[in-house]
Scaffold this active site. Structure first.
Site, PDB file in Angstrom:
ATOM      1  N   SER A  34      -6.125   3.530   4.296  1.00  0.00           N
ATOM      2  CA  SER A  34      -5.596   2.695   3.199  1.00  0.00           C
ATOM      3  C   SER A  34      -6.703   2.100   2.305  1.00  0.00           C
ATOM      4  CB  SER A  34      -4.514   1.603   3.820  1.00  0.00           C
ATOM      5  OG  SER A  34      -3.918   1.175   2.858  1.00  0.00           O
ATOM      6  N   LYS A  73       3.447   6.560   5.038  1.00  0.00           N
ATOM      7  CA  LYS A  73       2.203   5.344   4.597  1.00  0.00           C
ATOM      8  C   LYS A  73       2.820   4.062   5.020  1.00  0.00           C
ATOM      9  CE  LYS A  73      -1.389   3.967   2.610  1.00  0.00           C
ATOM     10  NZ  LYS A  73      -1.490   3.037   3.782  1.00  0.00           N
ATOM     11  N   LYS A 132       0.127   4.081  -2.532  1.00  0.00           N
ATOM     12  CA  LYS A 132      -0.934   4.729  -2.708  1.00  0.00           C
ATOM     13  C   LYS A 132      -0.213   6.264  -2.673  1.00  0.00           C
ATOM     14  CE  LYS A 132      -4.193   1.475  -1.069  1.00  0.00           C
ATOM     15  NZ  LYS A 132      -4.634   0.793   0.190  1.00  0.00           N
ATOM     16  N   SER A 152       0.842  -1.292  -0.068  1.00  0.00           N
ATOM     17  CA  SER A 152       0.035  -0.030   0.081  1.00  0.00           C
ATOM     18  C   SER A 152       0.701   1.194   0.052  1.00  0.00           C
ATOM     19  CB  SER A 152      -1.013  -0.055   1.444  1.00  0.00           C
ATOM     20  OG  SER A 152      -2.011  -0.959   0.936  1.00  0.00           O
TER      21      SER A 152
END
Length: 465
Positions: free
Chosen positions: A129, A242, A74, A71
């Site tokens: 997320s 993140k 992102k 993730s």
């Protein structure tokens, strides 16, 4: 003729300025009293630590190895959203999008036809997320996830990524979806330039409002635990970042932190669990903050100093040229290391207000660059004013460090031996002798040309008789 001589004088000044530097570099081997700071041991398979303003790499571990990102993908989706959308635009969740979400995938329970603003989508994307939100933004911007993936790859190259290929906007596993720690640092470097991105990643909780499908507000919580003051992993220097996880990628984490005037980006990939990914990140950040500092180049690099106004005042012009190092240039160096201990190379290239650039290296590590400007006396006062304004961007800590280094340099100079003084005098005298010889040659050429012109004129007068 005056223009020709003025041109040669300009060349002489450059020879004098850089001749001294080259003489120093070619005759002196700098004894580095301090080695590069000892790096920490990390559990993560690949990692990197960079200073984003100069791009200086402070630590690397397999940083160019291709890895599955999960993730942290992102970050790129958020970057493209910020660059291509307005915060109040409406994003609609499609049937294809909602049906693509599998059990266990991170999501916020969106419904087919649900409408959310871009701003709300960004918070859901970076905090919760949400995988369906990543797809919704991709479809909103490019019409399809495949088209958006092409846009992601193009933007990654622009950001400086070298070994990355995106296949989707959310990071769910795909054999053709991979990045490197270095490339993720470059992408994060591009993203942190936007204040809205920094606001989002520093938020611990955001409430999504009711909309056409959502009848009650939905709380979205940050997954990067280093910004929670109640967390065992809390670090006051961390701005945000993140997290990511898939079975194939393991734990991944990108972090942006700031202490005083020093910014750092860390990337750790394929760590085995939550504890090790946050512990590795803390080790990297502490390593950077505790062992490195900014120094101002123009205040610390005396190897390129030259009083050109005193040495070479042109008799043909009051508009004297002067060569200066950009006073706003700062480089990141290991603490207790002097700028004079660094290796330098000079590249001559016209770049706006500069004609050359100095690159500073510690062994094989590039620490930063500084422009060399060519100013006239008319613009010096203006340059000084602009420089003083620009330098205010550095903090008091940097100023104190610079002052301390100057005091240390003074003490060292007082202890210099007579032989060092002799070598120093030789370094100064040699380029001056070269300049004198060149001036004599120019004068001789000038005299010979004048004599030739006089002979031609005399011959013409004789013929006319």
């Amino acid at each position: 003729m005056k223009k020709i001589i003025s041109y040669y004088l300009t060349v002489i000044m450059l020879v004098l300025m850089f001749g001294q530097a080259f003489v120093i570099n070619s005759t002196t081997t700098y004894a580095k009293t301090n080695s590069w700071p000892t790096a920490p041991d990390l559990v993560g398979e690949t990692a990197i630590l960079i200073e984003p303003n100069s791009g200086t790499i402070l630590y690397e571990k397999n940083s160019h190895k291709k890895m599955y990102p999960a993730s942290i993908t992102k970050i790129m989706t958020a970057l493209l959203t910020i660059e291509n959308c307005k915060m109040n635009e409406k994003v609609v969740y499609s049937k294809q999008n909602i049906n693509s979400i599998q059990p266990g995938d991170a999501n916020i329970g969106c419904q087919i036809g649900e409408e959310m603003t871009v701003k709300d989508c960004l918070y859901a994307l970076m905090l919760s997320s949400a995988n369906e939100t990543a797809r919704a933004l991709a479809e909103h911007i490019s019409g399809s996830c495949d088209a958006f993936a092409q846009l992601m790859n193009e933007r990654a190259k622009q950001a400086g990524a070298k070994d990355t290929h995106f296949a989707n906007p959310n990071g769910l596993h795909d054999p053709n979806h991979y990045v490197t720690a270095y490339d993720m640092a470059m992408i994060m470097k591009a993203a942190i330039k936007y204040p809205v991105f920094l606001d989002i990643i520093h938020t611990t909780e955001y409430t999504l409002p009711k909309n056409n499908k959502r009848k009650t507000p939905y709380p979205s919580y940050q997954r990067h635990k280093m910004i929670y003051s109640t967390s065992e992993y809390y670090d006051p220097d961390v701005v945000g970042g993140k997290t990511g996880y898939t079975d194939q990628a393991g734990k991944t984490l990108v972090t942006y932190a700031k202490r005083g005037d020093l910014d750092l980006i860390s990337v750790v990939m394929k760590s085995k669990d939550e504890q090790t990914i946050f512990t590795d990140t803390r080790k990297l950040l502490d390593y950077g903050f505790n062992n490195f500092q900014y120094v101002n180049v123009s205040k610390n690099d005396t190897r390129f100093d030259s009083d050109t106004d005193t040495l070479l005042k042109s008799p043909f012009s009051t508009d004297i040229a002067n060569i200066v190092i950009d006073s706003s240039a700062n480089i990141l160096v290991p603490k207790n290391t002097k700028v004079s201990d660094l290796d330098t190379t000079v590249t001559f290239k016209s770049e706006g207000d500069s004609f050359a650039r100095i690159t500073y290296k510690y062994g094989d590590k590039v620490l930063g660059t500084a422009k060399i400007k060519y100013l006239t006396s008319k613009s010096k006062n203006k340059e000084s004013t602009e420089s003083s304004t620009t330098v205010t961007t550095t903090t008091n800590n940097v100023k104190e460090t610079v002052a301390s280094q100057k005091q240390n340099t003074t003490k060292v100079n007082k202890k210099t031996s007579k032989s060092d003084n002799t070598n120093s005098n030789f370094k100064l005298i040699l380029p001056i002798l070269i300049v004198v010889i060149i001036i004599v040659v120019i004068i001789l050429i000038f005299v010979m040309q004048r004599r030739k012109i006089n002979r031609v004129r005399a011959m013409k007068r004789h013929r006319n008789r």
